[in-house]
Design an enzyme around this catalytic site. Structure first.
Site, PDB file in Angstrom:
ATOM      1  N   ALA A  36       0.814  -1.222   0.000  1.00  0.00           N
ATOM      2  CA  ALA A  36       0.000   0.000   0.000  1.00  0.00           C
ATOM      3  C   ALA A  36       0.845   1.270   0.000  1.00  0.00           C
ATOM      4  O   ALA A  36       0.407   2.320  -0.483  1.00  0.00           O
ATOM      5  CB  ALA A  36      -0.950  -0.002   1.191  1.00  0.00           C
ATOM      6  N   HIS A  38       3.735   1.734  -1.705  1.00  0.00           N
ATOM      7  CA  HIS A  38       4.035   1.990  -3.116  1.00  0.00           C
ATOM      8  C   HIS A  38       2.793   2.519  -3.836  1.00  0.00           C
ATOM      9  O   HIS A  38       2.871   3.448  -4.638  1.00  0.00           O
ATOM     10  CB  HIS A  38       4.464   0.696  -3.829  1.00  0.00           C
ATOM     11  CG  HIS A  38       5.737   0.097  -3.326  1.00  0.00           C
ATOM     12  ND1 HIS A  38       5.769  -1.078  -2.619  1.00  0.00           N
ATOM     13  CD2 HIS A  38       7.032   0.490  -3.459  1.00  0.00           C
ATOM     14  CE1 HIS A  38       7.018  -1.390  -2.327  1.00  0.00           C
ATOM     15  NE2 HIS A  38       7.808  -0.453  -2.824  1.00  0.00           N
ATOM     16  N   LYS A 150       9.772   7.110   3.842  1.00  0.00           N
ATOM     17  CA  LYS A 150      10.388   6.103   4.721  1.00  0.00           C
ATOM     18  C   LYS A 150      11.889   6.053   4.461  1.00  0.00           C
ATOM     19  O   LYS A 150      12.690   5.917   5.372  1.00  0.00           O
ATOM     20  CB  LYS A 150       9.767   4.723   4.498  1.00  0.00           C
ATOM     21  CG  LYS A 150      10.355   3.649   5.405  1.00  0.00           C
ATOM     22  CD  LYS A 150       9.614   2.339   5.319  1.00  0.00           C
ATOM     23  CE  LYS A 150       9.876   1.637   4.004  1.00  0.00           C
ATOM     24  NZ  LYS A 150      11.255   1.115   3.875  1.00  0.00           N
ATOM     25  N   ASP A 151      12.263   6.183   3.175  1.00  0.00           N
ATOM     26  CA  ASP A 151      13.684   6.215   2.805  1.00  0.00           C
ATOM     27  C   ASP A 151      14.140   7.670   2.775  1.00  0.00           C
ATOM     28  O   ASP A 151      14.476   8.228   1.726  1.00  0.00           O
ATOM     29  CB  ASP A 151      13.876   5.548   1.446  1.00  0.00           C
ATOM     30  CG  ASP A 151      13.472   4.081   1.477  1.00  0.00           C
ATOM     31  OD1 ASP A 151      14.126   3.318   2.204  1.00  0.00           O
ATOM     32  OD2 ASP A 151      12.504   3.712   0.798  1.00  0.00           O
TER      33      ASP A 151
END
Length: 280
Positions: A36, A38, A150-151
């Site tokens: 979800a 992505h 997140k990254d």
């Protein structure tokens, strides 16, 4: 009708027609095993552009651990089903030979943003990221590209790369998507055992709790609290937790050192490496 394309030339031919018609091209690079998180990027890309391109490619040059590359989940068939239902126009799913007909020997220097945190612990990782993302940008030539927060450090590296290589693309960062219990969505979550999956949300829960300490407690006290709380859970071990300036990624010592403090963390849950971050 979504098209699945395996070669750069074929992709360029399709996109050349779209560009001639003045269509705006949006791009979401992924390594597949879509979830979800992505799909939130894909949905945004679809809503903000005329054409949505999603790449699915597990890039070998960004893995400094061969076992990590070996165990990375590959679910192309399911990924394509999800992408088609999301309104994606093109899935670019090249082979390693297509992306690397010969070894990519480029070595990038992005200064501090690629040397700290992940960069310090995963030698060559961000160089591999820059290699593949630049190759994908040259193949797609998008107007805009979407990346998940997140990254967090990776986005800083990609912004530095785009500036250094003078690639005309807008980089859009999108909020972290989480499970109901707070765990940041990640393809790696599928590798957690049921017991580990129950423990993993302590990362997000502890980060969220730590916000309430600011600015009364010092940066050092917040760092110590987060690390000791997570490490107290069996099978959980913090690899690093740093509070940095969100723009430069320089570690801060005092809250007054920056107007944009971000806490970045990596935790081993058993053998699974999970990352997360929080804005203070």
């Amino acid at each position: 009708m979504m098209k699945i394309v395996n070669s750069i030339n074929e992709l360029r031919c399709h996109l050349a027609e779209d560009k001639q018609k003045g269509k705006r091209i949006g791009f979401v690079p992924t390594m597949g095993a879509l979830h979800a998180g992505h799909l939130s990027l894909v949905n945004r890309c679809v809503s903000e552009n005329d054409i949505c391109v999603v790449s699915v490619f597990v890039n070998p040059t960004q893995f400094n651990n061969p076992n990590d590359l070996l165990t990375y989940p590959r679910t192309l068939e399911n990924d394509c089903r999800l992408l088609e239902s999301s309104g994606c126009n093109y899935v670019f799913a090249p082979t390693v030979e297509e992306m690397y007909p010969e070894p990519d020997t480029r070595v990038f220097d992005f200064g501090k943003v690629s040397q700290v945190m992940e960069g310090a612990r995963r030698p060559g990782h961000f160089n591999g990221v820059a290699q593949i993302v630049s190759k994908l940008f040259y193949a797609v030539e998008p107007d805009v590209a979407y990346f998940g927060e997140k990254d967090f450090q990776q986005i800083a590296v990609i912004r530095a790369m785009v500036k250094q290589l003078d690639i005309p693309v807008e980089i859009v960062d999108c909020p972290i998507q989480r499970e109901v219990d707070g765990l940041a969505l990640s393809s790696r979550n599928t590798r957690l055992t049921p017991e580990q999956r129950q423990k993993a949300p302590v990362i997000a829960r502890t980060l969220k709790e730590s916000i309430t300490f600011v600015p009364e407690k010092s940066v050092r006290e917040v760092l110590d609290y987060v690390v000791s709380t997570i490490n107290a859970v069996p099978e959980m071990e913090v690899e690093y937790f740093e509070i940095v300036d969100g723009n430069t990624l320089e570690s801060i010592e005092n809250w007054s050192d920056t107007s944009y403090p971000v806490g970045c963390i990596t935790v081993y849950c058993g053998e699974v490496r999970l990352i997360d971050n929080i804005k203070y």
